[in-house]
Design an enzyme around this catalytic site. Structure first.
Site, PDB file in Angstrom:
ATOM      1  NE  ARG A  50      91.896 129.353   3.899  1.00 11.76           N
ATOM      2  CZ  ARG A  50      91.160 130.140   3.128  1.00 11.76           C
ATOM      3  NH1 ARG A  50      89.916 130.397   3.460  1.00 11.76           N
ATOM      4  NH2 ARG A  50      91.652 130.667   2.025  1.00 11.76           N
ATOM      5  NE  ARG A  71      84.142 134.198 -13.082  1.00 15.06           N
ATOM      6  CZ  ARG A  71      85.023 133.805 -13.996  1.00 15.06           C
ATOM      7  NH1 ARG A  71      85.171 132.527 -14.279  1.00 15.06           N
ATOM      8  NH2 ARG A  71      85.754 134.693 -14.640  1.00 15.06           N
ATOM      9  NE  ARG A 119      82.042 138.932  -6.742  1.00 12.36           N
ATOM     10  CZ  ARG A 119      82.948 138.257  -6.059  1.00 12.36           C
ATOM     11  NH1 ARG A 119      83.326 137.061  -6.469  1.00 12.36           N
ATOM     12  NH2 ARG A 119      83.492 138.759  -4.980  1.00 12.36           N
ATOM     13  NE  ARG A 175      83.488 130.350  -1.809  1.00 11.47           N
ATOM     14  CZ  ARG A 175      83.773 131.467  -2.474  1.00 11.47           C
ATOM     15  NH1 ARG A 175      82.988 131.889  -3.430  1.00 11.47           N
ATOM     16  NH2 ARG A 175      84.844 132.156  -2.173  1.00 11.47           N
TER      17      ARG A 175
END
Length: 214
Positions: free
Chosen positions: A88, A160, A127, A171
């Site tokens: 990462r 969510r 979503r 993020r």
């Protein structure tokens, strides 16, 4: 064939990694799976990782790399593997290269599933999840038969917290800060290949197969 999958959260790299693993009969290796397997089996590396995770801390690069190297030294990785979620950061990439060099090996491809931030925010904020039975939907791609209601159990669907636009953008900001430099790192090594992740899933996979040349 040793492959690293790169791409922002929500770009679909995990899905593509699984398909590559199936087609080429090589293991799909995610750091999350490695951590869980080592902790479950009570290995020394697993115990060390658990100490950090129990405190809510990130597992240090060196230990993560040790766990990955332990996994890729197993027999099923003899013909290659797909790394998903590791490395990462540049220090992790350097540690991986150094560890592979010791066994006279190196990565063959770093595949970047390239998707613009705005596309990912729209994709993820569409979503919807059923907290009762775990079914997932998307308001445009896979809508439920009745808006806001789960087809399977009839309970209410929710957005969510993880998928809220502001959370997704945070993020993505972390990704660009930490992981984007890997794009340059692998480009300099000459192994970076990019595929347009906004295409339908099967077209993205076809593009990857073309890159891998098989």
């Amino acid at each position: 064939m040793k492959i690293i999958m790169l791409g922002a959260p929500g770009a679909g790299k995990g899905t593509q990694a699984k398909q590559i693993a199936t087609k080429y009969e090589i293991p799909h290796i995610s750091t999350g799976d490695i951590f869980r397997a080592n902790i479950k089996n009570g290995t020394e590396l697993g115990k060390k990782a658990k100490e950090y995770m129990d405190q809510g801390l990130l597992v240090p690069d060196e230990l993560t790399c040790d766990l990955v190297m332990d996994r890729i030294s197993q027999d099923d990785c003899a013909n290659g593997f797909v790394l998903d979620g590791f490395p990462r950061t540049i220090p992790q990439a350097e540690a991986l290269d150094a560890a592979l060099a010791k066994i006279d090996a190196k990565m063959d491809f770093a595949i970047d599933v390239d998707v613009p931030d705005s596309h990912i925010v729209n994709r993820m904020s569409g979503r919807r999840a059923c907290l009762n039975c775990g079914a997932t939907y998307h308001i445009t791609a896979i809508p439920p038969k009745t808006e806001g209601i789960c087809d399977i159990c009839g309970k209410e669907l929710v957005l969510r917290d993880d998928d809220k636009p502001e959370t997704v953008q945070k993020r993505l900001d972390v990704y660009h800060d930490q992981t984007q430099p890997l794009i340059d790192y692998y480009q300099k090594q000459g192994i970076l290949k990019s595929v347009d992740g906004t295409m339908p899933m099967e077209d993205v996979f076809a593009g990857i197969v073309e890159i891998l040349g098989a």
